[in-house]
Motif scaffolding. Structure first.
Motif, mmCIF file in Angstrom:
data_model
loop_
_atom_site.group_PDB
_atom_site.id
_atom_site.type_symbol
_atom_site.label_atom_id
_atom_site.label_comp_id
_atom_site.label_asym_id
_atom_site.label_seq_id
_atom_site.Cartn_x
_atom_site.Cartn_y
_atom_site.Cartn_z
ATOM 1 N N ARG A 175 38.843 41.039 29.593
ATOM 2 C CA ARG A 175 39.322 41.246 30.959
ATOM 3 C C ARG A 175 39.203 39.959 31.785
ATOM 4 O O ARG A 175 40.089 39.622 32.563
ATOM 5 C CB ARG A 175 38.522 42.369 31.623
ATOM 6 N N GLU A 176 38.105 39.234 31.620
ATOM 7 C CA GLU A 176 37.896 38.023 32.416
ATOM 8 C C GLU A 176 38.997 36.992 32.177
ATOM 9 O O GLU A 176 39.525 36.401 33.117
ATOM 10 C CB GLU A 176 36.532 37.404 32.083
ATOM 11 N N ILE A 177 39.326 36.779 30.916
ATOM 12 C CA ILE A 177 40.309 35.734 30.621
ATOM 13 C C ILE A 177 41.688 36.110 31.159
ATOM 14 O O ILE A 177 42.474 35.245 31.562
ATOM 15 C CB ILE A 177 40.365 35.446 29.097
ATOM 16 N N MET A 178 41.993 37.399 31.227
ATOM 17 C CA MET A 178 43.300 37.819 31.738
ATOM 18 C C MET A 178 43.307 37.912 33.261
ATOM 19 O O MET A 178 44.236 37.442 33.914
ATOM 20 C CB MET A 178 43.693 39.165 31.117
ATOM 21 N N GLU A 179 42.275 38.500 33.830
ATOM 22 C CA GLU A 179 42.258 38.722 35.280
ATOM 23 C C GLU A 179 41.988 37.448 36.068
ATOM 24 O O GLU A 179 42.614 37.201 37.105
ATOM 25 C CB GLU A 179 41.192 39.766 35.629
ATOM 26 N N LEU A 180 41.063 36.621 35.591
ATOM 27 C CA LEU A 180 40.626 35.464 36.378
ATOM 28 C C LEU A 180 41.306 34.158 36.006
ATOM 29 O O LEU A 180 41.441 33.272 36.852
ATOM 30 C CB LEU A 180 39.107 35.284 36.230
ATOM 31 N N HIS A 181 41.722 34.020 34.759
ATOM 32 C CA HIS A 181 42.162 32.705 34.291
ATOM 33 C C HIS A 181 43.617 32.630 33.842
ATOM 34 O O HIS A 181 44.128 31.529 33.631
ATOM 35 C CB HIS A 181 41.261 32.242 33.144
ATOM 36 N N THR A 182 44.283 33.770 33.688
ATOM 37 C CA THR A 182 45.673 33.705 33.222
ATOM 38 C C THR A 182 46.586 34.643 34.011
ATOM 39 O O THR A 182 47.213 34.224 34.977
ATOM 40 C CB THR A 182 45.764 34.022 31.712
ATOM 41 N N LEU A 183 46.663 35.906 33.637
ATOM 42 C CA LEU A 183 47.663 36.813 34.203
ATOM 43 C C LEU A 183 47.412 37.183 35.663
ATOM 44 O O LEU A 183 48.353 37.415 36.421
ATOM 45 C CB LEU A 183 47.724 38.105 33.375
ATOM 46 N N GLY A 184 46.156 37.263 36.058
ATOM 47 C CA GLY A 184 45.832 37.750 37.394
ATOM 48 C C GLY A 184 45.662 39.258 37.384
ATOM 49 O O GLY A 184 46.113 39.953 36.465
ATOM 50 N N VAL A 185 45.035 39.786 38.425
ATOM 51 C CA VAL A 185 44.698 41.209 38.449
ATOM 52 C C VAL A 185 45.936 42.101 38.399
ATOM 53 O O VAL A 185 45.889 43.226 37.889
ATOM 54 C CB VAL A 185 43.843 41.528 39.700
ATOM 55 N N ASP A 186 47.057 41.622 38.915
ATOM 56 C CA ASP A 186 48.303 42.396 38.887
ATOM 57 C C ASP A 186 49.298 41.815 37.886
ATOM 58 O O ASP A 186 50.516 41.905 38.072
ATOM 59 C CB ASP A 186 48.938 42.423 40.286
ATOM 60 N N GLY A 187 48.784 41.233 36.825
ATOM 61 C CA GLY A 187 49.637 40.520 35.880
ATOM 62 C C GLY A 187 50.328 41.361 34.836
ATOM 63 O O GLY A 187 51.042 40.825 33.981
ATOM 64 N N GLY A 188 50.112 42.677 34.859
ATOM 65 C CA GLY A 188 50.847 43.539 33.944
ATOM 66 C C GLY A 188 50.103 43.958 32.693
ATOM 67 O O GLY A 188 50.684 44.596 31.814
ATOM 68 N N TYR A 189 48.825 43.638 32.583
ATOM 69 C CA TYR A 189 48.079 44.071 31.403
ATOM 70 C C TYR A 189 47.457 45.446 31.650
ATOM 71 O O TYR A 189 47.311 45.886 32.795
ATOM 72 C CB TYR A 189 46.991 43.056 31.039
ATOM 73 N N THR B 174 34.782 34.982 40.349
ATOM 74 C CA THR B 174 35.938 34.218 40.826
ATOM 75 C C THR B 174 35.536 32.917 41.501
ATOM 76 O O THR B 174 36.366 32.034 41.694
ATOM 77 C CB THR B 174 36.737 35.049 41.839
ATOM 78 N N GLY B 175 34.275 32.787 41.891
ATOM 79 C CA GLY B 175 33.850 31.607 42.633
ATOM 80 C C GLY B 175 34.122 31.774 44.117
ATOM 81 O O GLY B 175 34.771 32.731 44.547
ATOM 82 N N PHE B 176 33.616 30.848 44.921
ATOM 83 C CA PHE B 176 33.784 30.944 46.366
ATOM 84 C C PHE B 176 35.270 30.922 46.741
ATOM 85 O O PHE B 176 36.045 30.165 46.162
ATOM 86 C CB PHE B 176 33.069 29.786 47.070
ATOM 87 N N PRO B 177 35.670 31.739 47.707
ATOM 88 C CA PRO B 177 37.078 31.774 48.134
ATOM 89 C C PRO B 177 37.550 30.427 48.662
ATOM 90 O O PRO B 177 36.757 29.623 49.159
ATOM 91 C CB PRO B 177 37.084 32.830 49.248
ATOM 92 N N ASP B 178 38.857 30.214 48.556
ATOM 93 C CA ASP B 178 39.453 28.943 48.975
ATOM 94 C C ASP B 178 40.336 29.150 50.203
ATOM 95 O O ASP B 178 41.354 28.487 50.354
ATOM 96 C CB ASP B 178 40.276 28.356 47.820
ATOM 97 N N LYS B 179 39.945 30.090 51.061
ATOM 98 C CA LYS B 179 40.733 30.376 52.254
ATOM 99 C C LYS B 179 39.852 30.322 53.498
ATOM 100 O O LYS B 179 38.676 30.693 53.463
ATOM 101 C CB LYS B 179 41.403 31.747 52.142
ATOM 102 N N ALA B 180 40.454 29.891 54.598
ATOM 103 C CA ALA B 180 39.707 29.684 55.837
ATOM 104 C C ALA B 180 39.101 30.967 56.378
ATOM 105 O O ALA B 180 38.039 30.948 57.001
ATOM 106 C CB ALA B 180 40.620 29.060 56.891
ATOM 107 N N THR B 181 39.770 32.099 56.156
ATOM 108 C CA THR B 181 39.290 33.362 56.719
ATOM 109 C C THR B 181 37.894 33.716 56.225
ATOM 110 O O THR B 181 37.162 34.440 56.901
ATOM 111 C CB THR B 181 40.254 34.510 56.366
#
Length: 370
Positions: free
Chosen positions: A1-15, A209-216
């Motif tokens: 799950r980690e390799i697909m969700e965090l590093h490749t396809l993303g959580v909504d990547g279709g897996y 996922t590590g610290f967010p990269d957004k100002a909010t």
């Protein structure tokens, strides 16, 4: 799950969950070569050495530096991953094929390109920018250099609205302050403490996922006060183990007035920025002789900027407590640990006009931008 969700396809990547299970099966047998001289690792290594690498390789084992594929631990049955059939007996090559399938998937292209655009352009990259970067990813088979060139050549990268749009994390803020001022840091731990106080304790973010990269995530009223407080403490050398030479930064020329100091050091600390607008915003602050005390008092009263670091301490510290400790003992230990990190030690420092002006610049919203 980690390799697909965090590093490749993303959580909504279709897996699907079935894909997660199948990928896990494909990677069975992938491990590291045991290098320990003690415990189970030592026993495994001795067994491998006794059998011999050449013999094991004939049995399907793979050895590459510290990596080891154990054929005897691999699930050799047929698999189906993302609609692709993996015949039985694929061994080590199954895992490599999974990586190839994932890296070339359109969802991976979209996911990676959005991460890159969010990192380097803006928190909300445009659809057109993402579309072109994704197309380059697919056509170049994931060549990062080509993707970055597409990003840099896009009009969004050069828009005044997105230039310096990104906000620094606390870590980036303290490091950029050190670099911009050529500070001599004798005690890095005190700089680490300030990053924690502003909400980013190194390696303590709970999600993978590590610290967010957004100002909010980083910016609110309390955090801005803490950042201004850091700027003043840093510039006036009240942080133990941090030494600065403001005169040397200006070629040992002393500005003639407060206004001139603001102009000179804005150019030094904020090159390639709109100096006139920023100077007008900061001028009332540098003229206020009590600004340092006001900011410190406001930051101490506002606890919202410390919530992230306090919460992280509360999640981690109980693990170090004795299992038999009472609730009151836990609270006491937490309170002590929290005070150690959040109540910063100060030195006498220097309240020279130049240091005060530089501190206000470092703590200003403009310096918070990348």
């Amino acid at each position: 799950r980690e390799i697909m969700e965090l590093h490749t396809l993303g959580v909504d990547g279709g897996y699907t969950q079935q894909d997660v299970t199948e990928v896990a099966r494909a990677f069975t047998g992938w491990t590291i070569y045991p290098i320990s001289d003690y415990g189970g690792g030592s026993n495994q290594r001795k067994l491998l050495e006794r059998v011999g690498v050449s013999t094991l390789e004939k049995r399907g084992f793979i050895f590459q530096d510290d990596f080891m594929f154990r054929a005897d631990k691999h699930d050799a049955k047929e698999k189906n991953i993302l609609g692709e059939k993996f015949n039985a007996g694929g061994g080590y090559d199954e895992g490599m094929r999974v990586l190839s399938v994932l890296s070339s998937h359109p969802s991976t292209a979209a996911f990676i390109c959005k991460k890159i655009a969010t990192r380097f352009v803006t928190d909300t990259p445009s659809t057109d920018l993402l579309k072109k970067m994704t197309a380059t990813y697919i056509s170049s088979k994931g060549d990062i250099k080509s993707i970055l060139l597409t990003m840099v050549e896009h009009v969004d990268f050069w828009k005044s609205a997105t230039k310096h749009d990104k906000v620094k994390s606390p870590f980036e803020l303290v490091i950029s302050a050190v670099r911009a001022t050529h500070a001599d840091v004798k005690d890095p731990f005190q700089v680490f403490n300030w990053s924690t106080k502003m909400g980013q304790r190194f390696y303590y973010y709970q999600a993978p996922t590590g610290f967010p990269d957004k100002a909010t995530y980083w910016i609110n009223t309390g955090s801005l006060l803490s950042r201004m407080n850091f700027g003043l403490a840093f510039a006036t050398q009240k942080i133990p183990g941090v030494q600065l030479n403001w005169a040397q930064l200006n070629n040992n020329h002393e500005p003639e007035s407060i206004e001139n100091e603001l102009t000179v050091f804005s150019a030094i600390l904020l090159p390639e920025r709109n100096q006139s607008e920023n100077i007008q915003r900061l001028l009332p602050l540098v003229k206020d002789v009590n600004i340092g005390a006001k900011i410190t008092a406001a930051a101490q009263q506002n606890t919202s900027s410390e919530m992230v670091s306090t919460d992280m301490l509360q999640m981690e510290e109980p693990k170090r407590l004795n299992a038999r400790a009472s609730k009151s003992q836990e609270r006491k230990a937490l309170s002590k640990k929290t005070r150690q990190v959040l109540e910063m030690p100060y030195t006498a420092g220097t309240n020279s006009p130049i240091a005060q002006v530089a501190g206000i610049i470092i703590g200003s919203p403009e310096f918070q931008r990348k």
